[in-house]
Design a protein around this motif. Structure first.
Motif, PDB file in Angstrom:
ATOM      1  N   SER A   1       0.912  -0.851  -0.047  1.00  0.00           N
ATOM      2  CA  SER A   1      -0.543  -0.243   0.310  1.00  0.00           C
ATOM      3  C   SER A   1       0.985   1.366   0.193  1.00  0.00           C
ATOM      4  O   SER A   1       0.865   1.878  -1.097  1.00  0.00           O
ATOM      5  CB  SER A   1      -0.770  -0.143   0.963  1.00  0.00           C
ATOM      6  OG  SER A   1      -0.445   0.977   2.325  1.00  0.00           O
ATOM      7  N   ILE A   2       1.998   1.039   0.511  1.00  0.00           N
ATOM      8  CA  ILE A   2       3.071   2.633   0.540  1.00  0.00           C
ATOM      9  C   ILE A   2       2.943   2.095  -0.934  1.00  0.00           C
ATOM     10  O   ILE A   2       3.457   3.629  -1.097  1.00  0.00           O
ATOM     11  CB  ILE A   2       4.412   1.624   1.403  1.00  0.00           C
ATOM     12  CG1 ILE A   2       3.489   1.916   2.561  1.00  0.00           C
ATOM     13  CG2 ILE A   2       5.312   3.152   1.382  1.00  0.00           C
ATOM     14  CD1 ILE A   2       4.698   1.719   3.723  1.00  0.00           C
ATOM     15  N   ALA A   3       3.952   1.696  -1.294  1.00  0.00           N
ATOM     16  CA  ALA A   3       4.285   1.680  -2.600  1.00  0.00           C
ATOM     17  C   ALA A   3       3.396   1.810  -4.137  1.00  0.00           C
ATOM     18  O   ALA A   3       3.449   2.798  -4.890  1.00  0.00           O
ATOM     19  CB  ALA A   3       4.710  -0.116  -3.290  1.00  0.00           C
ATOM     20  N   VAL A   4       2.176   1.470  -3.912  1.00  0.00           N
ATOM     21  CA  VAL A   4       1.049   2.546  -4.284  1.00  0.00           C
ATOM     22  C   VAL A   4       1.086   3.787  -4.435  1.00  0.00           C
ATOM     23  O   VAL A   4       0.964   4.378  -5.874  1.00  0.00           O
ATOM     24  CB  VAL A   4      -0.192   1.474  -4.221  1.00  0.00           C
ATOM     25  CG1 VAL A   4      -1.865   2.596  -4.523  1.00  0.00           C
ATOM     26  CG2 VAL A   4      -0.921   0.122  -4.564  1.00  0.00           C
ATOM     27  N   SER A   5       0.958   4.277  -3.067  1.00  0.00           N
ATOM     28  CA  SER A   5       1.521   5.987  -3.240  1.00  0.00           C
ATOM     29  C   SER A   5       2.535   6.138  -3.949  1.00  0.00           C
ATOM     30  O   SER A   5       2.226   7.598  -4.882  1.00  0.00           O
ATOM     31  CB  SER A   5       1.340   6.018  -1.322  1.00  0.00           C
ATOM     32  OG  SER A   5       0.527   6.231  -1.216  1.00  0.00           O
TER      33      SER A   5
ATOM     34  N   PRO B   1       0.121  12.767  -1.703  1.00  0.00           N
ATOM     35  CA  PRO B   1       0.846  10.318  -2.017  1.00  0.00           C
ATOM     36  C   PRO B   1       1.785  10.430  -0.498  1.00  0.00           C
ATOM     37  O   PRO B   1       2.268   9.245  -0.596  1.00  0.00           O
ATOM     38  CB  PRO B   1       0.573  10.252  -2.961  1.00  0.00           C
ATOM     39  CG  PRO B   1       0.192  11.284  -3.506  1.00  0.00           C
ATOM     40  CD  PRO B   1       0.241  12.726  -2.718  1.00  0.00           C
ATOM     41  N   LEU B   2       3.090  11.017  -1.086  1.00  0.00           N
ATOM     42  CA  LEU B   2       4.659  11.250  -0.535  1.00  0.00           C
ATOM     43  C   LEU B   2       4.264  11.169   1.073  1.00  0.00           C
ATOM     44  O   LEU B   2       5.261  10.882   1.820  1.00  0.00           O
ATOM     45  CB  LEU B   2       5.561  12.240  -1.179  1.00  0.00           C
ATOM     46  CG  LEU B   2       5.311  11.969  -2.533  1.00  0.00           C
ATOM     47  CD1 LEU B   2       7.761  12.450  -2.982  1.00  0.00           C
ATOM     48  CD2 LEU B   2       6.172  10.022  -3.335  1.00  0.00           C
ATOM     49  N   ALA B   3       3.572  12.370   1.412  1.00  0.00           N
ATOM     50  CA  ALA B   3       3.753  12.666   3.089  1.00  0.00           C
ATOM     51  C   ALA B   3       3.115  11.483   3.313  1.00  0.00           C
ATOM     52  O   ALA B   3       3.617  11.041   4.577  1.00  0.00           O
ATOM     53  CB  ALA B   3       2.832  13.565   3.299  1.00  0.00           C
ATOM     54  N   GLN B   4       1.724  11.134   3.012  1.00  0.00           N
ATOM     55  CA  GLN B   4       1.667   9.987   3.671  1.00  0.00           C
ATOM     56  C   GLN B   4       2.389   7.882   3.012  1.00  0.00           C
ATOM     57  O   GLN B   4       2.270   8.190   4.143  1.00  0.00           O
ATOM     58  CB  GLN B   4       0.349   9.332   2.832  1.00  0.00           C
ATOM     59  CG  GLN B   4      -0.698   8.070   2.941  1.00  0.00           C
ATOM     60  CD  GLN B   4      -2.026   8.283   2.579  1.00  0.00           C
ATOM     61  OE1 GLN B   4      -2.023   9.129   1.428  1.00  0.00           O
ATOM     62  NE2 GLN B   4      -2.648   6.968   2.283  1.00  0.00           N
ATOM     63  N   ALA B   5       3.558   8.666   2.439  1.00  0.00           N
ATOM     64  CA  ALA B   5       3.850   6.703   2.365  1.00  0.00           C
ATOM     65  C   ALA B   5       5.064   7.400   3.214  1.00  0.00           C
ATOM     66  O   ALA B   5       5.402   6.137   3.403  1.00  0.00           O
ATOM     67  CB  ALA B   5       4.062   6.983   0.735  1.00  0.00           C
TER      68      ALA B   5
END
Ligand SMILES: Nc1nc2c(ncn2[C@@H]2O[C@H](COP(=O)(O)OP(=O)(O)OP(=O)(O)O)[C@@H](O)[C@H]2O)c(=O)[nH]1
Ligand SMILES: [Mg+2]
Length: 435
Positions: free
Chosen positions: A163-167, A194-198
């Motif tokens: 799920s991290i890779a998806v972001s 998305p990068l902050a989320q990852a």
């Protein structure tokens, strides 16, 4: 890592006598080779799989070695994804050794450590985190280790990484789409968000590495303090028996001493050490240096200070995690500190609180069903991914795109989708033969 066309065999059960023992075969000839050593109502190679036969294991002359079962699994419906035969005999070392030598005689090759699981990985039945979970499950000594391994086996860790890779992939494609139109710029919700989320998710995941490794391999807990602080007494109290010598004389413990115990489901090596003080006694001084070294290599230090005497705070070198323990709490206390846990080795007061503090320092607060990083290999790949993703956030698009690619590679390495052969070899080298 060659020879997938070979059929491999190994004893899959632990050495020693048991009611049942298993020799496992996997590979294209698994069922045909089983035919050669098994005599029953039907031939294993005629089976559709998912069945078992009762019969006898026989030598080249047809003499019975033992009676037992042959279980047949057809590709891809087996642990390795290949054809598999499991020969279940009586679990005596002699029978199993003879049965194994029979299947090797007829053409199987001895399996290397972890080779059954390696085949499952190469066949795409397991990802690398699941294969590591198999290893952890086989080796699990504690409930915490078993729980994490079982979770890893379901692919929960791989899903968290995915799920991290998806972001990251989302941002990378947005950036790459815009590279030809630099004046447009990538919108914030496609890049910063998305990068902050990852980054946040990856940091949280990395935060589980310590707990994951502690649950799997256990932890070293060193007891440090001045002479007479009550270190040996506390070790004995935690163990529940008199392991270490206790006297009213300062400087009783000179050499360090280790004892094993389980605490909150974690295997702990508890280490009693010489009291820390300046001394001209050569033997004691060596013990003090040793104590300081042990403190630095421990996962956690119990810093003991005598509660019944004037406080002389103890400064420890290095950045080791510590818990401050105020000892002799059954006596009138001479000082107070908000972060200290007051404990008495005599009455046992404070020991439950101390155990809980150790548990939470080592494992943190485990959220139910949350998958952890459980090996150093996983933690290393996750840290590298984080470095790249963090770097990407402050770079112009073309450079950011390179960092994100590197980040994705590190994530793919974590789950084993894109991994060097030597890394895979290192993972499977730790397995036992037969798994
Ligand atoms: N009342 C009371 N006495 C304690 C307690 N813990 C230790 N003592 C006493 O304190 C003295 C020193 O205890 P030890 O456990 O040997 O202390 P230590 O830190 O291992 O000392 P060294 O090995 O000399 O560094 C002994 O006389 C113990 O009986 C406690 O919880 N309550
Ligand atoms: Mg002692």
């Amino acid at each position: 890592m060659t020879g997938l066309s070979d059929t491999i065999a190994a004893i899959a059960t632990a050495p020693g006598s048991a009611g049942v023992g298993i020799v496992r075969l996997s590979g294209p000839l698994a069922l045909t080779l089983a035919d050669a050593v098994f005599s029953g109502r039907s031939k294993p190679s005629r089976s559709k799989g998912g069945r078992f036969l009762y019969g006898a294991f026989v030598d080249a002359q047809g003499q019975t070695l033992d009676e037992g079962l042959c279980l047949m699994f057809r590709a891809p419906h087996s642990y390795t994804g290949e054809d598999v035969a499991e020969l279940q005999s009586h679990g005596s070392p002699a029978v199993l050794a003879r049965l194994l030598s029979r299947v090797l005689e007829v053409g199987a090759r001895p399996a290397r450590p972890g080779e059954f699981t390696l085949r499952a990985y190469l066949g795409g039945r397991l990802d690398l985190t699941q294969a590591e979970a198999v290893l952890s499950l086989v080796n699990a000594q504690t409930e915490a280790a078993r729980r994490q391994a079982a979770l890893g086996l379901t692919g929960a860790l791989a899903a968290r990484v995915e799920s991290i890779a998806v972001s990251v992939t989302r941002t990378l494609s947005a950036i790459q789409a815009m590279l030809d139109y630099p004046e447009e710029g990538v919108p914030e919700e496609e890049r910063e968000v998305p990068l902050a989320q990852a980054e946040a998710e990856l940091s949280a995941l990395i935060g589980t590495a310590r707990a994951g490794q502690v649950a799997t391999r256990g932890a070293k807990l060193a007891i440090l303090g001045r002479p007479n602080a009550g270190k040996s007494s506390l070790l004995n109290a935690l163990l529940g028996y008199e392991r270490s010598i206790v006297t009213p004389l300062a400087g009783t413990t000179r050499d360090y001493l280790e004892a094993q115990l389980e605490l909150a489901g974690v295997p702990i090596t508890l280490i009693d050490t010489a009291g820390l003080r300046e001394t001209t006694d050569e033997i004691e001084a060596a013990g003090v240096r040793q104590a300081e070294r042990l403190g630095q290599s421990a996962d956690l230090v119990l810093r003991l200070e005598d509660g019944s005497a004037e406080r002389e705070p103890l400064n420890l070198a290095g950045e080791v995690a510590t818990i401050l323990v105020q000892t002799k709490a059954d006596l009138p206390l001479c000082w107070a500190a908000p972060d200290a846990i007051a404990v008495s080795a005599v009455t046992g007061q404070g020991l439950p609180e101390l155990r809980e503090a150790v548990r939470s320092a080592l494992l943190g607060s485990e959220t139910r069903g949350e998958a952890w990083l459980t090996t150093e290999r996983q933690a290393d790949a996750a840290r590298r991914a984080l470095t790249h993703i963090t770097a990407a956030q402050h770079l112009p698009d073309d450079l950011a795109s390179y960092e994100l690619e590197q980040g994705l590679l590190a994530l793919a390495e974590l789950t084993g989708r894109d991994v060097q052969e030597d890394v895979v070899d290192a993972v499977f080298r730790n397995f036992c033969v037969g798994k």
